[in-house]
Design a protein around this motif. Structure first.
Motif, PDB file in Angstrom:
ATOM      1  N   GLU A 276       0.820  -1.212   0.000  1.00  0.00           N
ATOM      2  CA  GLU A 276       0.000   0.000   0.000  1.00  0.00           C
ATOM      3  C   GLU A 276       0.855   1.264   0.000  1.00  0.00           C
ATOM      4  O   GLU A 276       0.541   2.240  -0.692  1.00  0.00           O
ATOM      5  CB  GLU A 276      -0.926  -0.023   1.222  1.00  0.00           C
ATOM      6  CG  GLU A 276      -2.035   1.033   1.220  1.00  0.00           C
ATOM      7  CD  GLU A 276      -1.592   2.350   1.826  1.00  0.00           C
ATOM      8  OE1 GLU A 276      -2.260   3.376   1.587  1.00  0.00           O
ATOM      9  OE2 GLU A 276      -0.560   2.373   2.548  1.00  0.00           O
ATOM     10  N   LEU A 277       1.959   1.258   0.762  1.00  0.00           N
ATOM     11  CA  LEU A 277       2.846   2.425   0.781  1.00  0.00           C
ATOM     12  C   LEU A 277       3.475   2.650  -0.590  1.00  0.00           C
ATOM     13  O   LEU A 277       3.527   3.782  -1.082  1.00  0.00           O
ATOM     14  CB  LEU A 277       3.940   2.246   1.832  1.00  0.00           C
ATOM     15  CG  LEU A 277       4.983   3.369   1.877  1.00  0.00           C
ATOM     16  CD1 LEU A 277       4.336   4.705   2.249  1.00  0.00           C
ATOM     17  CD2 LEU A 277       6.118   3.026   2.839  1.00  0.00           C
ATOM     18  N   ILE A 278       3.944   1.587  -1.213  1.00  0.00           N
ATOM     19  CA  ILE A 278       4.558   1.718  -2.537  1.00  0.00           C
ATOM     20  C   ILE A 278       3.543   2.247  -3.542  1.00  0.00           C
ATOM     21  O   ILE A 278       3.872   3.078  -4.403  1.00  0.00           O
ATOM     22  CB  ILE A 278       5.143   0.372  -3.012  1.00  0.00           C
ATOM     23  CG1 ILE A 278       6.340  -0.027  -2.132  1.00  0.00           C
ATOM     24  CG2 ILE A 278       5.568   0.447  -4.466  1.00  0.00           C
ATOM     25  CD1 ILE A 278       7.515   0.908  -2.206  1.00  0.00           C
TER      26      ILE A 278
ATOM     27  N   GLN B  23      -0.250 -14.713  -4.112  1.00  0.00           N
ATOM     28  CA  GLN B  23      -0.866 -14.033  -5.256  1.00  0.00           C
ATOM     29  C   GLN B  23      -2.369 -13.848  -5.054  1.00  0.00           C
ATOM     30  O   GLN B  23      -2.938 -12.828  -5.442  1.00  0.00           O
ATOM     31  CB  GLN B  23      -0.599 -14.818  -6.551  1.00  0.00           C
ATOM     32  CG  GLN B  23       0.873 -14.886  -6.939  1.00  0.00           C
ATOM     33  CD  GLN B  23       1.531 -13.523  -6.971  1.00  0.00           C
ATOM     34  OE1 GLN B  23       1.057 -12.597  -7.629  1.00  0.00           O
ATOM     35  NE2 GLN B  23       2.642 -13.389  -6.245  1.00  0.00           N
ATOM     36  N   LEU B  24      -3.015 -14.823  -4.421  1.00  0.00           N
ATOM     37  CA  LEU B  24      -4.443 -14.692  -4.140  1.00  0.00           C
ATOM     38  C   LEU B  24      -4.711 -13.564  -3.136  1.00  0.00           C
ATOM     39  O   LEU B  24      -5.728 -12.860  -3.240  1.00  0.00           O
ATOM     40  CB  LEU B  24      -4.995 -16.014  -3.601  1.00  0.00           C
ATOM     41  CG  LEU B  24      -5.085 -17.158  -4.624  1.00  0.00           C
ATOM     42  CD1 LEU B  24      -5.512 -18.450  -3.947  1.00  0.00           C
ATOM     43  CD2 LEU B  24      -6.040 -16.803  -5.759  1.00  0.00           C
ATOM     44  N   ILE B  25      -3.793 -13.394  -2.198  1.00  0.00           N
ATOM     45  CA  ILE B  25      -3.918 -12.278  -1.240  1.00  0.00           C
ATOM     46  C   ILE B  25      -3.852 -10.948  -1.980  1.00  0.00           C
ATOM     47  O   ILE B  25      -4.637 -10.022  -1.712  1.00  0.00           O
ATOM     48  CB  ILE B  25      -2.816 -12.360  -0.170  1.00  0.00           C
ATOM     49  CG1 ILE B  25      -3.008 -13.595   0.712  1.00  0.00           C
ATOM     50  CG2 ILE B  25      -2.784 -11.083   0.676  1.00  0.00           C
ATOM     51  CD1 ILE B  25      -4.235 -13.578   1.579  1.00  0.00           C
ATOM     52  N   ILE B  26      -2.923 -10.838  -2.926  1.00  0.00           N
ATOM     53  CA  ILE B  26      -2.786  -9.602  -3.715  1.00  0.00           C
ATOM     54  C   ILE B  26      -4.042  -9.348  -4.538  1.00  0.00           C
ATOM     55  O   ILE B  26      -4.565  -8.222  -4.589  1.00  0.00           O
ATOM     56  CB  ILE B  26      -1.546  -9.682  -4.628  1.00  0.00           C
ATOM     57  CG1 ILE B  26      -0.270  -9.717  -3.776  1.00  0.00           C
ATOM     58  CG2 ILE B  26      -1.500  -8.495  -5.592  1.00  0.00           C
ATOM     59  CD1 ILE B  26       0.976 -10.019  -4.569  1.00  0.00           C
ATOM     60  N   ILE B  27      -4.557 -10.406  -5.178  1.00  0.00           N
ATOM     61  CA  ILE B  27      -5.777 -10.267  -5.976  1.00  0.00           C
ATOM     62  C   ILE B  27      -6.940  -9.833  -5.089  1.00  0.00           C
ATOM     63  O   ILE B  27      -7.729  -8.950  -5.442  1.00  0.00           O
ATOM     64  CB  ILE B  27      -6.100 -11.595  -6.694  1.00  0.00           C
ATOM     65  CG1 ILE B  27      -5.040 -11.886  -7.765  1.00  0.00           C
ATOM     66  CG2 ILE B  27      -7.497 -11.538  -7.332  1.00  0.00           C
ATOM     67  CD1 ILE B  27      -5.139 -13.272  -8.367  1.00  0.00           C
ATOM     68  N   GLY B  28      -7.038 -10.454  -3.899  1.00  0.00           N
ATOM     69  CA  GLY B  28      -8.090 -10.076  -2.967  1.00  0.00           C
ATOM     70  C   GLY B  28      -7.989  -8.618  -2.558  1.00  0.00           C
ATOM     71  O   GLY B  28      -9.007  -7.918  -2.463  1.00  0.00           O
TER      72      GLY B  28
ATOM     73  N   TYR C 203      -6.719  -6.153  -4.352  1.00  0.00           N
ATOM     74  CA  TYR C 203      -7.165  -5.351  -5.493  1.00  0.00           C
ATOM     75  C   TYR C 203      -8.686  -5.379  -5.649  1.00  0.00           C
ATOM     76  O   TYR C 203      -9.291  -4.405  -6.106  1.00  0.00           O
ATOM     77  CB  TYR C 203      -6.511  -5.848  -6.782  1.00  0.00           C
ATOM     78  CG  TYR C 203      -5.176  -5.208  -7.085  1.00  0.00           C
ATOM     79  CD1 TYR C 203      -5.056  -3.819  -7.213  1.00  0.00           C
ATOM     80  CD2 TYR C 203      -4.026  -5.983  -7.250  1.00  0.00           C
ATOM     81  CE1 TYR C 203      -3.838  -3.232  -7.494  1.00  0.00           C
ATOM     82  CE2 TYR C 203      -2.797  -5.397  -7.532  1.00  0.00           C
ATOM     83  CZ  TYR C 203      -2.720  -4.022  -7.651  1.00  0.00           C
ATOM     84  OH  TYR C 203      -1.508  -3.439  -7.928  1.00  0.00           O
ATOM     85  N   LEU C 204      -9.293  -6.489  -5.263  1.00  0.00           N
ATOM     86  CA  LEU C 204     -10.742  -6.623  -5.389  1.00  0.00           C
ATOM     87  C   LEU C 204     -11.499  -5.976  -4.233  1.00  0.00           C
ATOM     88  O   LEU C 204     -12.729  -6.001  -4.201  1.00  0.00           O
ATOM     89  CB  LEU C 204     -11.122  -8.103  -5.506  1.00  0.00           C
ATOM     90  CG  LEU C 204     -10.680  -8.807  -6.793  1.00  0.00           C
ATOM     91  CD1 LEU C 204     -11.036 -10.282  -6.736  1.00  0.00           C
ATOM     92  CD2 LEU C 204     -11.294  -8.146  -8.019  1.00  0.00           C
TER      93      LEU C 204
ATOM     94  N   LEU D 200      -8.034 -10.498   4.802  1.00  0.00           N
ATOM     95  CA  LEU D 200      -6.861 -11.063   4.112  1.00  0.00           C
ATOM     96  C   LEU D 200      -5.848 -11.593   5.103  1.00  0.00           C
ATOM     97  O   LEU D 200      -5.265 -12.657   4.903  1.00  0.00           O
ATOM     98  CB  LEU D 200      -6.216  -9.995   3.224  1.00  0.00           C
ATOM     99  CG  LEU D 200      -7.027  -9.515   2.010  1.00  0.00           C
ATOM    100  CD1 LEU D 200      -6.309  -8.379   1.326  1.00  0.00           C
ATOM    101  CD2 LEU D 200      -7.266 -10.663   1.031  1.00  0.00           C
ATOM    102  N   ALA D 201      -5.623 -10.859   6.190  1.00  0.00           N
ATOM    103  CA  ALA D 201      -4.674 -11.300   7.209  1.00  0.00           C
ATOM    104  C   ALA D 201      -5.145 -12.575   7.866  1.00  0.00           C
ATOM    105  O   ALA D 201      -4.327 -13.475   8.151  1.00  0.00           O
ATOM    106  CB  ALA D 201      -4.491 -10.198   8.250  1.00  0.00           C
TER     107      ALA D 201
END
Length: 225
Positions: free
Chosen positions: A165-167, A203-208, A210-211, A218-219
């Motif tokens: 999120e910071l990036i 990768q599923l965490i990242i997709i989640g 974004y969604l 997620l955590a």
């Protein structure tokens, strides 16, 4: 410019002595250890090595790193995972990168300790993503000028994805530069479930994210892996 290295820790008694000794060999760098509520000997071992340890009143890596940053005296902040080793000459590398006025923050390429074939592929994918999409993660040693970090309000107090999120926010303002030098990180997080299952979950965490799935949810999913 002086560098302050901020190391968030939680129950790291197995790694902390060896890895802090490596950091201690750099006397011109400020080391700030922030503990998130360890129940083992993490704090004791760090203090025995002569490090002052901040005790965070709230669990969570984002909160720990912000707490460390709030007392840092360096003009540059480097956020480092305890299981990640910095490359030689990292100080000059960081200072050179941040001297570019177009660069707002940076990180290193990633190397995984004792990689097998699968982990070599993970390295390639991580470094490709970092360099071409300017999206390093926390295990790549994110560094930034203290003044910029404070201007952006530091890490959002999220239970997961705080580095991502910071990036995202920083990219809207300037360039994220990836150093050619590599940090070496432990392979331990891929050992529990295996390389491909761990990578898939990440990768599923990242997709989640974004969604729009909440970081709290997620955590919770991530901790179940």
């Amino acid at each position: 410019m002086k560098i302050s290295i901020i190391v968030p820790v939680l129950n790291e008694e197995i790694l902390i002595e060896k890895n802090l000794i490596l950091l201690k060999s750099n006397p011109n760098v400020e080391i700030i250890i922030v503990d998130g509520g360890s129940q083992d000997k993490t704090v004791e071992l760090a203090e025995n090595l002569g490090f002052k340890v901040l005790i965070s009143s709230q669990m969570g890596r984002a909160y720990q790193m912000n707490k460390g940053a709030s007392i840092a005296r360096g003009e540059i902040l480097l956020f480092l995972h305890i299981d990640t080793h910095l490359p030689p000459q990292y100080q000059s590398i960081i200072q050179e990168i941040l001297s570019d006025t177009k660069t707002i923050a940076g990180a290193f390429e990633l190397e995984i300790d004792r990689p097998n074939f699968s982990l070599c592929l993970v390295e390639i994918l991580v470094n490709w993503r970092s360099r071409f999409f300017s999206f390093p993660y926390g295990d790549q040693g994110i560094f930034i000028k203290s003044s910029i970090f404070q201007e952006f309000g530091g890490f959002s107090n999220l239970p997961i994805m705080e580095d991502f999120e910071l990036i995202q926010r920083l990219k809207k303002r300037g360039k994220i530069t990836i150093a050619k030098a590599k940090v070496i990180t432990s392979n331990r997080r891929w050992q529990k479930l295996g390389v491909w299952k761990t990578t898939l979950i990440n990768q599923l965490i990242i997709i989640g994210y974004y969604l729009g799935v909440s970081p709290t949810q997620l955590a919770a999913w991530y901790k179940q892996k």
